[in-house]
Design a protein around this motif. Structure first.
Motif, PDB file in Angstrom:
ATOM      1  N   ILE A   1       1.826  -7.129  -9.565  1.00  0.00           N
ATOM      2  CA  ILE A   1       2.515  -5.922  -9.109  1.00  0.00           C
ATOM      3  C   ILE A   1       3.601  -5.597 -10.133  1.00  0.00           C
ATOM      4  O   ILE A   1       4.431  -6.455 -10.474  1.00  0.00           O
ATOM      5  CB  ILE A   1       3.154  -6.126  -7.720  1.00  0.00           C
ATOM      6  N   GLU A   2       3.633  -4.326 -10.615  1.00  0.00           N
ATOM      7  CA  GLU A   2       4.650  -3.890 -11.572  1.00  0.00           C
ATOM      8  C   GLU A   2       5.500  -2.808 -10.918  1.00  0.00           C
ATOM      9  O   GLU A   2       4.971  -1.852 -10.348  1.00  0.00           O
ATOM     10  CB  GLU A   2       4.008  -3.341 -12.849  1.00  0.00           C
ATOM     11  N   LEU A   3       6.822  -2.965 -11.017  1.00  0.00           N
ATOM     12  CA  LEU A   3       7.739  -1.994 -10.428  1.00  0.00           C
ATOM     13  C   LEU A   3       7.858  -0.795 -11.359  1.00  0.00           C
ATOM     14  O   LEU A   3       8.199  -0.940 -12.539  1.00  0.00           O
ATOM     15  CB  LEU A   3       9.119  -2.630 -10.214  1.00  0.00           C
ATOM     16  N   LEU A   4       7.568   0.407 -10.841  1.00  0.00           N
ATOM     17  CA  LEU A   4       7.612   1.628 -11.641  1.00  0.00           C
ATOM     18  C   LEU A   4       8.865   2.441 -11.389  1.00  0.00           C
ATOM     19  O   LEU A   4       9.265   3.242 -12.233  1.00  0.00           O
ATOM     20  CB  LEU A   4       6.382   2.504 -11.340  1.00  0.00           C
ATOM     21  N   SER A   5       9.479   2.287 -10.228  1.00  0.00           N
ATOM     22  CA  SER A   5      10.662   3.082  -9.913  1.00  0.00           C
ATOM     23  C   SER A   5      11.598   2.254  -9.054  1.00  0.00           C
ATOM     24  O   SER A   5      11.165   1.524  -8.156  1.00  0.00           O
ATOM     25  CB  SER A   5      10.273   4.368  -9.176  1.00  0.00           C
ATOM     26  N   ALA A   6      12.883   2.357  -9.332  1.00  0.00           N
ATOM     27  CA  ALA A   6      13.885   1.605  -8.559  1.00  0.00           C
ATOM     28  C   ALA A   6      14.402   2.401  -7.383  1.00  0.00           C
ATOM     29  O   ALA A   6      15.194   1.905  -6.577  1.00  0.00           O
ATOM     30  CB  ALA A   6      15.051   1.203  -9.470  1.00  0.00           C
ATOM     31  N   ASP A   7      13.976   3.679  -7.301  1.00  0.00           N
ATOM     32  CA  ASP A   7      14.426   4.538  -6.198  1.00  0.00           C
ATOM     33  C   ASP A   7      13.444   4.412  -5.032  1.00  0.00           C
ATOM     34  O   ASP A   7      12.320   4.887  -5.117  1.00  0.00           O
ATOM     35  CB  ASP A   7      14.487   5.991  -6.687  1.00  0.00           C
ATOM     36  N   PHE A   8      13.889   3.790  -3.957  1.00  0.00           N
ATOM     37  CA  PHE A   8      12.991   3.633  -2.811  1.00  0.00           C
ATOM     38  C   PHE A   8      13.561   4.294  -1.556  1.00  0.00           C
ATOM     39  O   PHE A   8      13.115   4.058  -0.451  1.00  0.00           O
ATOM     40  CB  PHE A   8      12.745   2.142  -2.516  1.00  0.00           C
ATOM     41  N   GLY A   9      14.547   5.164  -1.756  1.00  0.00           N
ATOM     42  CA  GLY A   9      15.172   5.783  -0.595  1.00  0.00           C
ATOM     43  C   GLY A   9      14.218   6.638   0.212  1.00  0.00           C
ATOM     44  O   GLY A   9      14.249   6.641   1.440  1.00  0.00           O
ATOM     45  N   ASP A  10      13.339   7.397  -0.488  1.00  0.00           N
ATOM     46  CA  ASP A  10      12.411   8.280   0.223  1.00  0.00           C
ATOM     47  C   ASP A  10      11.170   7.534   0.715  1.00  0.00           C
ATOM     48  O   ASP A  10      10.397   8.065   1.508  1.00  0.00           O
ATOM     49  CB  ASP A  10      11.960   9.419  -0.699  1.00  0.00           C
ATOM     50  N   THR A  11      10.976   6.328   0.199  1.00  0.00           N
ATOM     51  CA  THR A  11       9.753   5.600   0.551  1.00  0.00           C
ATOM     52  C   THR A  11       9.794   5.069   1.970  1.00  0.00           C
ATOM     53  O   THR A  11       8.799   5.081   2.688  1.00  0.00           O
ATOM     54  CB  THR A  11       9.534   4.428  -0.421  1.00  0.00           C
TER      55      THR A  11
ATOM     56  N   LEU B   1       0.827  -1.210   0.000  1.00  0.00           N
ATOM     57  CA  LEU B   1       0.000   0.000   0.000  1.00  0.00           C
ATOM     58  C   LEU B   1       0.857   1.254   0.000  1.00  0.00           C
ATOM     59  O   LEU B   1       0.548   2.235  -0.696  1.00  0.00           O
ATOM     60  CB  LEU B   1      -0.924  -0.014   1.227  1.00  0.00           C
ATOM     61  N   GLU B   2       1.938   1.241   0.778  1.00  0.00           N
ATOM     62  CA  GLU B   2       2.809   2.416   0.835  1.00  0.00           C
ATOM     63  C   GLU B   2       3.491   2.659  -0.499  1.00  0.00           C
ATOM     64  O   GLU B   2       3.596   3.797  -0.972  1.00  0.00           O
ATOM     65  CB  GLU B   2       3.851   2.215   1.939  1.00  0.00           C
ATOM     66  N   LEU B   3       3.966   1.599  -1.136  1.00  0.00           N
ATOM     67  CA  LEU B   3       4.624   1.750  -2.442  1.00  0.00           C
ATOM     68  C   LEU B   3       3.642   2.216  -3.504  1.00  0.00           C
ATOM     69  O   LEU B   3       3.982   3.027  -4.377  1.00  0.00           O
ATOM     70  CB  LEU B   3       5.250   0.419  -2.842  1.00  0.00           C
ATOM     71  N   ALA B   4       2.418   1.708  -3.455  1.00  0.00           N
ATOM     72  CA  ALA B   4       1.413   2.133  -4.432  1.00  0.00           C
ATOM     73  C   ALA B   4       1.037   3.588  -4.230  1.00  0.00           C
ATOM     74  O   ALA B   4       0.806   4.333  -5.197  1.00  0.00           O
ATOM     75  CB  ALA B   4       0.182   1.237  -4.315  1.00  0.00           C
ATOM     76  N   LYS B   5       0.959   4.019  -2.983  1.00  0.00           N
ATOM     77  CA  LYS B   5       0.628   5.424  -2.696  1.00  0.00           C
ATOM     78  C   LYS B   5       1.707   6.357  -3.239  1.00  0.00           C
ATOM     79  O   LYS B   5       1.397   7.447  -3.761  1.00  0.00           O
ATOM     80  CB  LYS B   5       0.475   5.605  -1.184  1.00  0.00           C
ATOM     81  N   ASP B   6       2.980   5.939  -3.125  1.00  0.00           N
ATOM     82  CA  ASP B   6       4.100   6.761  -3.611  1.00  0.00           C
ATOM     83  C   ASP B   6       4.381   6.530  -5.095  1.00  0.00           C
ATOM     84  O   ASP B   6       5.390   7.028  -5.618  1.00  0.00           O
ATOM     85  CB  ASP B   6       5.359   6.463  -2.798  1.00  0.00           C
ATOM     86  N   LYS B   7       3.525   5.740  -5.757  1.00  0.00           N
ATOM     87  CA  LYS B   7       3.655   5.458  -7.195  1.00  0.00           C
ATOM     88  C   LYS B   7       4.986   4.807  -7.526  1.00  0.00           C
ATOM     89  O   LYS B   7       5.601   5.084  -8.566  1.00  0.00           O
ATOM     90  CB  LYS B   7       3.460   6.743  -8.005  1.00  0.00           C
ATOM     91  N   LYS B   8       5.445   3.946  -6.645  1.00  0.00           N
ATOM     92  CA  LYS B   8       6.646   3.165  -6.885  1.00  0.00           C
ATOM     93  C   LYS B   8       6.292   1.848  -7.565  1.00  0.00           C
ATOM     94  O   LYS B   8       7.114   1.269  -8.275  1.00  0.00           O
ATOM     95  CB  LYS B   8       7.384   2.884  -5.580  1.00  0.00           C
ATOM     96  N   VAL B   9       5.073   1.366  -7.307  1.00  0.00           N
ATOM     97  CA  VAL B   9       4.582   0.154  -7.963  1.00  0.00           C
ATOM     98  C   VAL B   9       3.161   0.401  -8.423  1.00  0.00           C
ATOM     99  O   VAL B   9       2.482   1.321  -7.948  1.00  0.00           O
ATOM    100  CB  VAL B   9       4.614  -1.064  -7.003  1.00  0.00           C
TER     101      VAL B   9
END
Length: 246
Positions: A230-240, A211-219
């Protein structure tokens, strides 16, 4: 029925007062004229209050009882009044008999105050002679042991399951989810994310991480039911991974 004109006496209780009124006015205790008796009783209680005498609560309770009895006796159908009257009559007769018996016993004790018997030493044998069945002894033992165990604090093992459970953080599951993807744009089945879950806490943390990753549009979550992916949209997860999920 004449009004009370004698000096107020002290009665032991409301029953004592009622018996005195019945005797004074020569009433039939087995067929008491409730209306007249109530009026006389209330008049006596009122005079006690006028003379600043202490009126015990039991006198007031009896007054309320008599007033209620008088009220229901005036109704066209008064079966309840008849029952209450029989109950009061029975109590009065019982009190009268006990009072008469107490007077007779008091007369028989005239001439001496008390009698004390000299102590007699009894011979006792401490040997336990009762024979018990084996099953009876077993039940007694189990009952005594059970009472003892109920008073003991719970063992440490009882808390081990609670204290020993590992708390899984959402932040750690976010990192774990990223590791499951090969690169940006790759997809995984939603159920695959729970394949390595070892506890309920692990599964809950994984779900919150998605849910957190989807909210931040990471997946991106797509599909329905067992086809959810689940599809990965961004490889940057430092701020997540924020401090609240650590």
């Amino acid at each position: 029925m004449e009004q009370i004109s004698y000096k107020l006496d002290v009665f032991e209780g409301p029953m004592d007062l009622l018996l005195s009124l019945i005797a004074k006015h020569k009433l039939n205790i087995y067929d008491i004229p409730i209306v007249e008796l109530v009026d006389q009783y209330l008049e006596y209680v009122r005079r006690m209050q006028d003379e600043d005498m202490y009126v015990a609560s039991e006198f007031l309770e009896m007054a309320a009882r008599l007033v209620y009895l008088k009220t229901v006796s005036l109704l066209p159908v008064h079966e309840e009044a008849d029952e209450l009257k029989r109950e009061l009559t029975g109590e009065l007769i019982e009190y009268r008999d006990c009072k008469l018996m107490a007077e007779k016993l008091s007369q028989r004790t005239d001439g001496f105050d008390h009698f004390v018997r000299e102590p007699v030493k009894l011979k006792t044998d401490p040997t336990y002679t009762r024979v018990h069945d084996g099953a009876e002894l077993l039940r007694a033992y189990l009952s005594a042991a059970g009472r003892k165990l109920r008073n003991l604090p719970p063992p440490i093992e009882a808390f081990r399951e609670i204290v020993a459970k590992k708390i899984v953080s959402v932040g750690s599951k976010i990192r774990s989810i990223y590791k499951k993807f090969a690169s940006v744009g790759s997809k995984r089945k939603f159920t695959d994310l729970f394949s390595d879950a070892q506890s309920r806490s692990d599964m809950v943390a994984t779900f919150l991480a998605v849910l957190e990753l989807a909210k931040d549009k990471k997946v991106m979550v797509s599909g329905d039911g067992s086809d959810t992916s689940i599809e990965l949209l961004s490889a940057d997860f430092g701020d997540t991974v924020s401090e609240e999920w650590e």
